[in-house]
Design a protein around this motif. Structure first.
Motif, PDB file in Angstrom:
ATOM      1  N   ASN A  31      54.583  34.709  47.112  1.00  8.35           N
ATOM      2  CA  ASN A  31      53.236  35.114  47.467  1.00  8.35           C
ATOM      3  C   ASN A  31      53.143  35.577  48.910  1.00  8.35           C
ATOM      4  O   ASN A  31      52.492  36.546  49.231  1.00  8.35           O
ATOM      5  CB  ASN A  31      52.262  33.963  47.245  1.00  8.35           C
ATOM      6  CG  ASN A  31      50.819  34.452  47.320  1.00  8.35           C
ATOM      7  OD1 ASN A  31      50.571  35.631  47.168  1.00  8.35           O
ATOM      8  ND2 ASN A  31      49.903  33.534  47.536  1.00  8.35           N
ATOM      9  N   CYS A  62      51.792  39.312  48.926  1.00  6.17           N
ATOM     10  CA  CYS A  62      50.357  39.518  49.075  1.00  6.17           C
ATOM     11  C   CYS A  62      49.929  39.278  50.519  1.00  6.17           C
ATOM     12  O   CYS A  62      50.343  38.314  51.134  1.00  6.17           O
ATOM     13  CB  CYS A  62      49.606  38.566  48.140  1.00  6.17           C
ATOM     14  SG  CYS A  62      47.837  38.822  48.191  1.00  6.17           S
ATOM     15  N   HIS A  98      39.938  40.393  43.969  1.00  7.59           N
ATOM     16  CA  HIS A  98      41.393  40.353  44.148  1.00  7.59           C
ATOM     17  C   HIS A  98      42.033  39.307  43.235  1.00  7.59           C
ATOM     18  O   HIS A  98      43.107  39.535  42.672  1.00  7.59           O
ATOM     19  CB  HIS A  98      41.729  40.066  45.614  1.00  7.59           C
ATOM     20  CG  HIS A  98      43.190  39.853  45.864  1.00  7.59           C
ATOM     21  ND1 HIS A  98      44.114  40.888  45.841  1.00  7.59           N
ATOM     22  CD2 HIS A  98      43.910  38.729  46.120  1.00  7.59           C
ATOM     23  CE1 HIS A  98      45.319  40.409  46.087  1.00  7.59           C
ATOM     24  NE2 HIS A  98      45.225  39.089  46.259  1.00  7.59           N
ATOM     25  N   CYS A 105      45.473  39.449  41.161  1.00 14.10           N
ATOM     26  CA  CYS A 105      46.651  38.820  41.766  1.00 14.10           C
ATOM     27  C   CYS A 105      46.822  37.384  41.272  1.00 14.10           C
ATOM     28  O   CYS A 105      46.098  36.485  41.689  1.00 14.10           O
ATOM     29  CB  CYS A 105      46.516  38.853  43.288  1.00 14.10           C
ATOM     30  SG  CYS A 105      47.898  38.060  44.141  1.00 14.10           S
ATOM     31  N   CYS A 131      47.825  34.625  44.066  1.00  9.65           N
ATOM     32  CA  CYS A 131      46.737  34.047  44.860  1.00  9.65           C
ATOM     33  C   CYS A 131      45.979  32.999  44.052  1.00  9.65           C
ATOM     34  O   CYS A 131      45.580  31.966  44.588  1.00  9.65           O
ATOM     35  CB  CYS A 131      45.777  35.130  45.363  1.00  9.65           C
ATOM     36  SG  CYS A 131      46.381  35.923  46.871  1.00  9.65           S
TER      37      CYS A 131
HETATM   38 ZN    ZN Z   1      46.982  37.967  46.236  1.00 17.28          ZN
END
Ligand code: ZN
Lengths: 216, 190
Positions: free
Chosen positions: A7, A11, A36, A40, A43
């Motif tokens: 991650n 990201c 988001h 994602c 996240c």
């Molecule tokens: Zn993310």
């Protein structure tokens, strides 16, 4: 387990994630981050994991805090004043040695204030030294004079009583005087020690002769 | 009754030194909590608490009121914590106090685990949390402690540490990541 690193690399919204996690994101930031989260997975996974860490952290609760003893450093001065007030009137001349110590303390606190901030009078070390020396010698002269005067009047008084009274009264008086002297000697020794430590603190060279020098 | 910190400071500086003890009573709990979680030992936390208030009293005139009094106090306390950590070489793990608030020792017992599974697991978890927290570098630990336990805002933490808000966030992020890794390791070992 290693998706944490993935991650971090994959990201760039970690600061947004933290703001969102702690409820410090603005309404628009929140909406943006929620959009988001739909895209994602990393996240989302991390947000949940961080929530668990926060729950875990909350297991360490501090149930009590010990009471902090705090005595304002200034109280020493008042203590000394009270001490002097405890002596009988005729003995206060001698007890003024204690007042010399008070002056020393005051001078010390001026110096301490300069370095510590309280006061912040902007005095140089030399100025403080001069102030201390002057305060000490002024006070000493004053004490010496008072001591001489009171001692003289006490002597006269004592002589008169000597003549007027018999040996018994005299013995009583001597005993009383002795007891007071013991107390005073201790006090003077204390004052001298304080004077001494101040002098060595500032390395002020001064005349060390005291009228009561034999009491050391 | 609701006298502000600034008013108490004013009164103290005006010579009413006893007023300062109001500030001590008001802030000793957070300062103790912060120090305890930074250092892990009750004794150290008490000392830091004492040092902090004495230093604050002595330097009260230096407090300009640019930030909150509490922020200034936190800053003094953190400095005291850091100098204590430096003195003992930051050997944090060995020095964690393995006692809870009531003085009970934490034990990593497995024999009794069946008897009181919840309680034991909770104790073990609390112990692991302390360990994980103390394994963090102090820069990250202090941010997590201020955020999680003192519930300060990012801006307040940034002010106390004199760092940008974005640095506060990234330290929090990294700190949480490291905590997560350690605690997940513990969970899978259970
Ligand atoms: Zn993310």
């Amino acid at each position: 387990m290693n998706n944490t690193n993935r991650n971090q690399l994959g990201c760039d919204r970690k600061e947004d994630l933290v703001a969102y996690l702690y409820g410090e994101a603005s309404a628009s930031e929140r909406a943006s981050f929620e959009r988001h989260l739909n895209e994602c997975d990393d996240c989302g996974v991390e947000l949940k994991a961080f929530g668990r860490v926060r729950d875990d952290l909350s297991t360490w609760q501090v149930g009590f805090a010990p009471r902090t003893e705090f005595v304002p450093p200034k109280a020493k001065m008042d203590l000394l004043r009270e001490l002097i007030g405890m002596f009988p009137v005729w003995a206060r001349g001698l007890a003024m040695a204690g007042a010399a110590a008070a002056i020393v303390l005051m001078a010390l606190s001026v110096y301490g204030n300069r370095t510590d901030g309280l006061g912040s009078a902007g005095l140089s070390e030399q100025q403080v030294q001069a102030m201390v020396s002057k305060a000490v010698s002024d006070e000493r002269a004053k004490i010496q004079q008072q001591y001489q005067t009171e001692l003289a009047s006490f002597k006269t008084q004592l002589a008169a009583e000597h003549q007027a009274q018999l040996q018994l009264a005299n013995a009583e008086h001597q005993a009383k005087l002795e007891a007071v002297k013991v107390g005073l000697r201790a006090e003077i020794r204390k004052a001298n020690q304080q004077n001494g430590s101040l002098r060595s603190f500032f390395a002020v060279e001064e005349d060390r002769s005291y009228p009561w020098g034999d009491s050391r | 009754m609701d006298i502000s910190d600034d008013q108490i400071i004013e009164r103290t500086l005006a010579g009413e030194t006893d007023a300062f003890s109001l500030l001590v009573r008001r802030w000793e709990r957070p300062i103790y909590g912060l120090s305890l979680r930074m250092l892990g030992r009750d004794e150290d936390a008490r000392d830091v608490c004492q040092e902090t208030f004495l230093a604050a009293f002595r330097n009260l005139r230096k407090f300009r009121g640019d930030s909150k009094f509490s922020s200034w106090l936190y800053r003094i306390a953190l400095n005291a914590c850091h100098s204590r950590m430096r003195k003992r070489g930051n050997v944090v793990e060995q020095s964690i106090d393995l006692e809870d608030d009531e003085g009970r020792k934490f034990e990593l017992a497995d024999d009794d685990a069946e008897l009181m599974p919840d309680r034991m697991q909770r104790d073990q978890l609390a112990f692991q949390v302390r360990k994980a927290l103390h394994a963090l570098p102090p820069e990250m630990r202090q941010v997590i402690v201020m955020k999680e336990y003192e519930e300060l805002t990012f801006a307040e933490i940034a002010d106390i540490l004199a760092i940008p808000v974005s640095t506060v966030k990234s330290r929090l992020y990294t700190g949480l990541q490291q905590m997560r890794a350690r605690l997940e390791k513990f969970r899978t070992a259970l």
